[in-house]
Design an enzyme around this catalytic site. Structure first.
Site, PDB file in Angstrom:
ATOM      1  N   SER A 212      -9.822  -0.616   6.930  1.00 50.00           N
ATOM      2  CA  SER A 212      -9.226  -0.383   5.611  1.00 50.00           C
ATOM      3  C   SER A 212      -8.567  -1.599   4.960  1.00 50.00           C
ATOM      4  O   SER A 212      -8.292  -1.568   3.765  1.00 50.00           O
ATOM      5  CB  SER A 212      -8.207   0.754   5.692  1.00 50.00           C
ATOM      6  OG  SER A 212      -8.885   1.977   5.748  1.00 50.00           O
TER       7      SER A 212
ATOM      8  N   LYS B 201       0.856  -1.201   0.000  1.00 51.70           N
ATOM      9  CA  LYS B 201       0.000   0.000   0.000  1.00 51.70           C
ATOM     10  C   LYS B 201       0.883   1.239   0.000  1.00 51.70           C
ATOM     11  O   LYS B 201       1.910   1.273   0.698  1.00 51.70           O
ATOM     12  CB  LYS B 201      -0.903  -0.025   1.240  1.00 51.70           C
ATOM     13  CG  LYS B 201      -1.945   1.082   1.287  1.00 51.70           C
ATOM     14  CD  LYS B 201      -2.850   0.913   2.511  1.00 51.70           C
ATOM     15  CE  LYS B 201      -3.954   1.953   2.577  1.00 51.70           C
ATOM     16  NZ  LYS B 201      -4.825   1.775   3.773  1.00 51.70           N
TER      17      LYS B 201
ATOM     18  N   SER C 282      -9.760   1.662   2.789  1.00 49.08           N
ATOM     19  CA  SER C 282      -8.903   2.492   1.962  1.00 49.08           C
ATOM     20  C   SER C 282      -7.807   1.709   1.234  1.00 49.08           C
ATOM     21  O   SER C 282      -7.220   2.231   0.300  1.00 49.08           O
ATOM     22  CB  SER C 282      -8.256   3.582   2.811  1.00 49.08           C
ATOM     23  OG  SER C 282      -7.323   3.011   3.711  1.00 49.08           O
TER      24      SER C 282
END
Lengths: 90, 449
Positions: free
Chosen positions: B155, B56, B131
């Site tokens: 997330s 990420k 997210s």
């Protein structure tokens, strides 16, 4: 939330907002805070928390010149390996 | 297949993908693959040799951009590796790229990225969840083997549920956050997103353990791979009634079927209750806003990041910060507001109490059973654009994931065998009992195949 309050909060938060943003957020925030005011109808026990201190790392420096150079490479403006920033306001 | 061939195939496939799931690709991936392959050939390779990972884009990989999917950090290059990245590289994992995400992790849909929304691999008209949108999408779409996400209020688990992959948020303090751009320090935790339980256990085994660079990461290093093989006979699973309130019928049915499969594998099923579930969203958002607005103060356009010159120093900072996206600004403003002296008693202090009461209830429920089960998300992936204009509705979609973060508990989204859009079953365990989730998830995986 009225516009003067949003303006004041934005100043504290160091954000320059456009007039359009101020009026959009003003509408949004009423809805959000109304939803969140559910909390005020709840009863919490005596043991329910207070603010806790952060767990911090020991102070100390680890000087690594190679990393320091890479850090300075990310500076938007620099001079003689120092950050160059505008003059402070009065 | 040799690792270099595998990497070449991924590198061919990634640019053809329309998902917009990667922000940066590792330019040295092929060279790295050759190096690792030589180690494999001489039996000198680490535990992750042969694995291709995506990270990420809020986790630092030295020499690669670290954008947090924001204009603010569009050109920022990490000067060092995050602890998790160091550990992955030390075990010969190959990092292929950095994944798209909601800007500064602010979002539950994957739509707030400065680089554009990521699409759901199961249906490109739908959101992948957020997210860690890109991290879930790349695993689901087969653009890498496994990925890392970060989870502050769901997330990792939300996009895993929407994309049909396994997403694991470990107990708070299990994985070092050093090199993770913090969203809310007391809630953030890094974890794996994978297709199989054994891969999640392996990645977690590599990245977990105490770290001198993060004083909240205090847990002694543990090997989780043993859990993926255990039987679940006798394990007690509590089905939380409140977790199904307001849930889509289809999601409820699939999750209850999933629980039945665990029962047929030997688990004992009991009903439990977490009555404070309806206040989890306000408790979470208020705590997160407060920590987030403080964490975001460092982005001032002076030392790094986007700069727009203003009249003076303060104006330059405020102008530079105006490059942040709408949702990021909304959260900074609300976090600033609720912690201002005049309003702090009404909002932030209440939120801290609410957090503690939820933690208390979740742990009390876990005294009655080993695991709590329910849906990860109340619905399947919604259409792009459906909720983005309504922040309240978007926040409410996190109702089932935030309690784990508020309580520090481990939780995972386990992909269910379903027809149509993916559905995730969420399992929570008590702090430090992450292994129990893995062996229940493994039992489901074996039984459903």
């Amino acid at each position: 939330m009225d516009k003067p309050t949003i303006k004041k909060v934005a100043e504290v938060a160091r954000l320059n907002l456009t007039d359009e943003e101020i009026s959009d957020f003003s509408k949004d925030f009423d809805g959000i805070l109304e939803q969140f005011s559910k909390l005020h109808k709840e009863k919490f026990g005596e043991g329910d928390a207070e603010e806790k201190a952060a767990i911090l790392r020991k102070d100390g420096t680890q000087l690594d010149n190679a990393v320091a150079e890479k850090i300075m490479d990310n500076a938007p403006n620099k001079e003689n390996n120092l950050y160059k920033v505008p003059k402070g306001s009065k | 297949m040799k690792l270099n061939e595998k990497v070449s195939r991924y590198l061919e496939k990634i640019p053809k993908s329309k998902l917009n799931a990667f922000i940066s690709i590792n330019k040295n991936a092929e060279k790295d693959a050759e190096k690792i392959q030589r180690k494999i050939d001489t039996n000198a390779a680490g535990r992750l040799a042969g694995y291709v990972l995506a990270i990420k884009d809020n986790i630092a990989v030295s020499g690669m951009r670290l954008t947090c999917a924001s204009k603010m950090l569009e050109n920022y290059v990490s000067p060092y590796d995050a602890t998790v990245v160091k550990r992955i590289i030390a075990e010969d994992g190959l990092i292929i790229g950095k994944t798209n995400m909601d800007e500064f992790a602010c979002g539950a849909s994957g739509e707030t990225s400065y680089f554009g929304a990521t699409l759901n691999p199961s249906d490109e008209k739908r959101v992948p969840g957020g997210s860690s949108s890109g991290s879930a999408a790349v695993v689901a779409a087969g653009l890498c083997d496994v990925s890392l996400g970060s989870d502050t209020g769901g997330s990792i688990r939300c996009p895993s549920s929407f994309c049909g992959v396994l997403g694991f948020k470990p107990t708070y303090g299990t994985v070092s956050r050093y090199g993770l751009v913090d969203m809310a320090m007391s809630l953030d935790q890094i974890g794996p997103i994978t297709k199989t339980v054994s891969d999640a256990a392996l990645v977690l085994s590599v990245i977990n353990g105490s770290d001198g660079m993060d004083n909240t990461a205090i847990k002694t290093k543990e090997d989780y791979t043993k859990f993926a093989k255990q039987k679940i006979t006798g394990i007690k699973i509590g089905v939380v009634g409140e977790f199904f309130d307001g849930c889509d019928h289809n999601v409820e049915k699939n999750v209850r079927d999933g629980v039945e499969i665990l029962k047929s594998e030997g688990a004992k099923i009991v009903d439990v209750s977490v009555p404070k579930t309806p206040i989890a969203v306000p408790a979470y958002y208020l705590n997160m806003f407060a920590e987030f607005s403080s964490a975001m103060q460092k982005f001032d356009g002076l030392k790094y990041g986007f700069r727009k010159e203003g009249k003076d120093l303060n104006d330059t900072v405020a102008e530079s910060r105006s490059s942040l996206g709408e949702e990021v600004k909304r959260r900074i403003l609300l976090g600033t507001y609720i912690t201002m002296k005049e309003f702090r008693g009404k909002w932030y202090s209440t939120a801290l109490k609410a957090r503690e009461s939820i933690r208390h209830e979740m742990r009390a429920a876990l005294k009655k059973c080993d695991l709590l089960a329910g849906p990860t998300m109340p619905f399947t992936a919604f259409k792009l654009g459906d909720k983005i204009k309504d922040p309240v509705e978007m926040y409410l979609s996190d109702i089932l994931t935030v309690s784990a973060n508020l309580s520090g508990l481990p939780a995972a989204s386990v992909p269910l065998e379903v027809k149509g859009m993916p559905v995730g079953m969420q399992l929570h365990a008590d702090t430090g009992s992450d292994g129990k989730i893995l062996f229940a998830a493994a039992a489901y995986e074996r039984a459903s195949k």
